[in-house]
Scaffold this active site. Structure first.
Site, PDB file in Angstrom:
ATOM      1  N   LYS A  73       5.718 -10.646  -9.937  1.00 51.08           N
ATOM      2  CA  LYS A  73       4.981  -9.296 -10.064  1.00 51.08           C
ATOM      3  C   LYS A  73       6.372  -8.906 -11.024  1.00 51.08           C
ATOM      4  O   LYS A  73       7.290  -9.316 -10.928  1.00 51.08           O
ATOM      5  CB  LYS A  73       5.849  -8.485  -8.046  1.00 51.08           C
ATOM      6  CG  LYS A  73       5.081  -7.195  -8.255  1.00 51.08           C
ATOM      7  CD  LYS A  73       5.653  -7.195  -6.508  1.00 51.08           C
ATOM      8  CE  LYS A  73       5.330  -5.745  -6.229  1.00 51.08           C
ATOM      9  NZ  LYS A  73       5.386  -5.407  -4.907  1.00 51.08           N
ATOM     10  N   SER A 150       1.726  -3.126  -2.568  1.00 49.49           N
ATOM     11  CA  SER A 150       1.947  -2.052  -3.763  1.00 49.49           C
ATOM     12  C   SER A 150       2.195  -3.663  -4.391  1.00 49.49           C
ATOM     13  O   SER A 150       1.725  -3.439  -5.873  1.00 49.49           O
ATOM     14  CB  SER A 150       3.316  -1.899  -4.370  1.00 49.49           C
ATOM     15  OG  SER A 150       4.296  -3.000  -3.903  1.00 49.49           O
ATOM     16  N   SER A 174       3.262  -4.792   1.658  1.00 50.53           N
ATOM     17  CA  SER A 174       3.128  -5.018   0.168  1.00 50.53           C
ATOM     18  C   SER A 174       2.574  -6.297  -0.660  1.00 50.53           C
ATOM     19  O   SER A 174       1.522  -6.008  -1.639  1.00 50.53           O
ATOM     20  CB  SER A 174       3.898  -4.684  -0.808  1.00 50.53           C
ATOM     21  OG  SER A 174       3.885  -2.953  -1.152  1.00 50.53           O
TER      22      SER A 174
END
Ligand code: GLN
Length: 485
Positions: A73, A150, A174
């Site tokens: 990420k 997210s 998330s």
């Protein structure tokens, strides 16, 4: 079949038996990443990945991450590699060090294929607010459905079999919510179990490193590598790291599992309710004892506002360094205030600005008692109830989401029970800092739905063990959008 469609454990066996090489896996992963049209990537690391893969000659039998393609990420610092947080203000930021988890993966000779997209600075749950636009759910070729956020890019990457593992971060849900929408196993451990050094802080009292895999066992394998004390992160635990996969197949006979009645009542989709109840039966079939427990509606309805006050307040404070002076592009201006205002106004999207306003408002001297401290008290009451339930149960089991992947721009009534309770229930795991795993429990009209198991602090082994039993019983193992499409 491609070797890239395997789980980490299976891919490792293929590597050890020299059926495939890291270079072949990497080339294919890069090709898949390049042809992916879900907007899952900030940066594809083609040259870097090929360079690592070319060096890997002799498989390491005991090192399951050797030669495995992975995603990271884009809020984890990567040395010499652009790390944007999917935010305009950091679009040119190149860190000079690696996050501890990145360092561990590199030392294990995993091969980062890409930095993945996120909701800007990891705030948000839709996967639509990054500076590069929306990330789509690979299960839906029409691009009408969210993959969730997210950690949207990491979820899309693993769900589309571009890698069997990707790092995410989880402050509210998330990792564990997108895992539900994308048919994945999404896990976050006990707070402090994995070092957060090098992860962009959002709300440190709630932030966890998490990750996506396509099997429960892979998730346990990953934790064994990533857990541990880190002198660079004073909040990391000194508790010894365990081999989290070793008892994964034990019987779960007699394990006590609590199901929160009010959460089931708050579901307004009958298909979801039915699927969740069927998964409870599956746990019973494996020998678990199910108890329906009650959780005060007042406390459940307080989760979302409490989360917003605490997370926005912490985020405002933690992101004060993104000011166009220390980080971000430098604008012209006569005063430093002018420079900062320009940098922050141009650098953040509307969602981020709104959250910083909420955070600043909650932290103002005249509001602190009414908002920030009150939220801390509410958090304590909620956590007390969670711990009370876990004092005579091994696990709390909830649906990971009240729906399968929602339509992009579908509006949700934020004051409904369905939203306030079922859509925010995973936040319990962040408030209390407990190990929590989402895994697929159903396919509804070809779209996945997850269930979520949460256990006591540092009892991740038990959490994996129960999750494995559920995975076995449901038979939803190594799901991939490539197979369902
Ligand atoms: N959806 C939550 C939010 O909007 C969770 C974010 C996260 O876990 N990083 O903040």
């Amino acid at each position: 079949m491609s070797y890239l469609d395997l789980t980490i454990k299976e891919m490792h066996e293929a590597l050890v038996n020299k059926k495939v090489t890291p270079l072949e896996l990497t080339k294919e992963a890069i090709a898949r990443a390049k042809s992916d049209n879900n907007n899952a990537f900030e940066t594809i690391l083609e040259d870097e990945a090929l360079a690592i893969a070319k060096e890997l000659k002799e498989p390491e039998v005991d090192n399951l991450f050797w030669g495995i393609p992975i995603g990271i990420k884009d809020n984890f610092s990567t040395k010499g590699i652009l790390t944007t947080g999917s935010s305009e203000i950091l679009k040119d930021y190149v860190p000079v060090f690696n996050a501890t988890v990145v360092e561990k993966l590199l030392k294990a000779h995993a091969i980062p294929i890409a930095k993945t997209t996120l909701d800007e600075l990891a705030m948000g749950g839709t996967g639509t607010t990054g500076h590069k636009g929306m990330t789509f759910n690979p299960y839906d070729e029409k691009h009408e459905l969210l993959v969730g956020g997210s950690s949207c890019g990491s979820a899309a990457m693993v769900a589309n079999s571009i890698a069997p593992f990707a790092l995410g971060s989880d402050t509210g849900d998330s990792v564990r919510k997108p895992a539900s929408y994308a048919g994945l196993v999404g896990f976050k451990p006990t707070w402090g179990r994995i070092s957060r050094f090098g992860l962009f802080p959002f709300a440190p009292s709630l932030d966890h490193v998490g990750f996506f895999t396509r099997s429960v066992e892979d998730s346990a394998i990953a934790l064994s590598l990533l857990a541990g004390r880190d002198l660079n992160d004073a909040t990391s635990s000194i508790k010894p790291v365990e081999d989290y996969a070793s008892n994964i197949n034990d019987s779960i006979k007699g394990k006590r599992i609590a199901v929160i009645k009010e959460v089931i009542d708050s579901l307004n989709d009958e298909q979801i309710k039915k699927a969740f109840l069927a998964s409870i039966e599956a746990l019973e079939k494996q020998g678990a004892i199910i108890d329906y427990v009650s959780f005060s509606l007042k406390l459940l309805e307080a989760i979302y506002p409490t989360y917003m006050v605490i997370s926005c307040a912490e985020a405002t404070s933690n992101n004060a360094n993104l000011d166009g002076v220390k980080f971000g592009p430098r604008y012209e201006g006569n005063t430093y205030q002018e420079v900062m205002i320009k940098a922050r106004t141009n650098g953040f999207s509307e969602l981020i600005r709104r959250r910083f306003i909420i955070g600043s408002f909650a932290l103002m001297r005249e509001n602190q008692n009414d908002l920030f401290l009150r939220a801390q008290k509410a958090r304590r009451l909620i956590v007390n109830r969670v711990n009370e339930i876990l004092s005579n149960h091994d696990i709390i089991y909830v649906p990971a989401a009240p729906t399968t992947a929602p339509k992009i721009n579908a509006s949700s009534d934020r004051l409904s029970d369905n939203y306030l309770i079922a859509d925010n229930i995973l936040v319990l795991g962040n408030f209390a800092g407990l190990p929590s795993i989402t895994l697929p429990i159903a396919l509804i009209n070809n779209m996945p739905l997850g269930g979520n198991l949460m256990g006591r602090a540092f009892e991740e082994k038990l959490v994996f063990n129960v999750a494995k039993a559920l995975e076995n019983e449901m038979g939803l193992y190594n799901l991939s959008a490539r197979k369902v499409k």
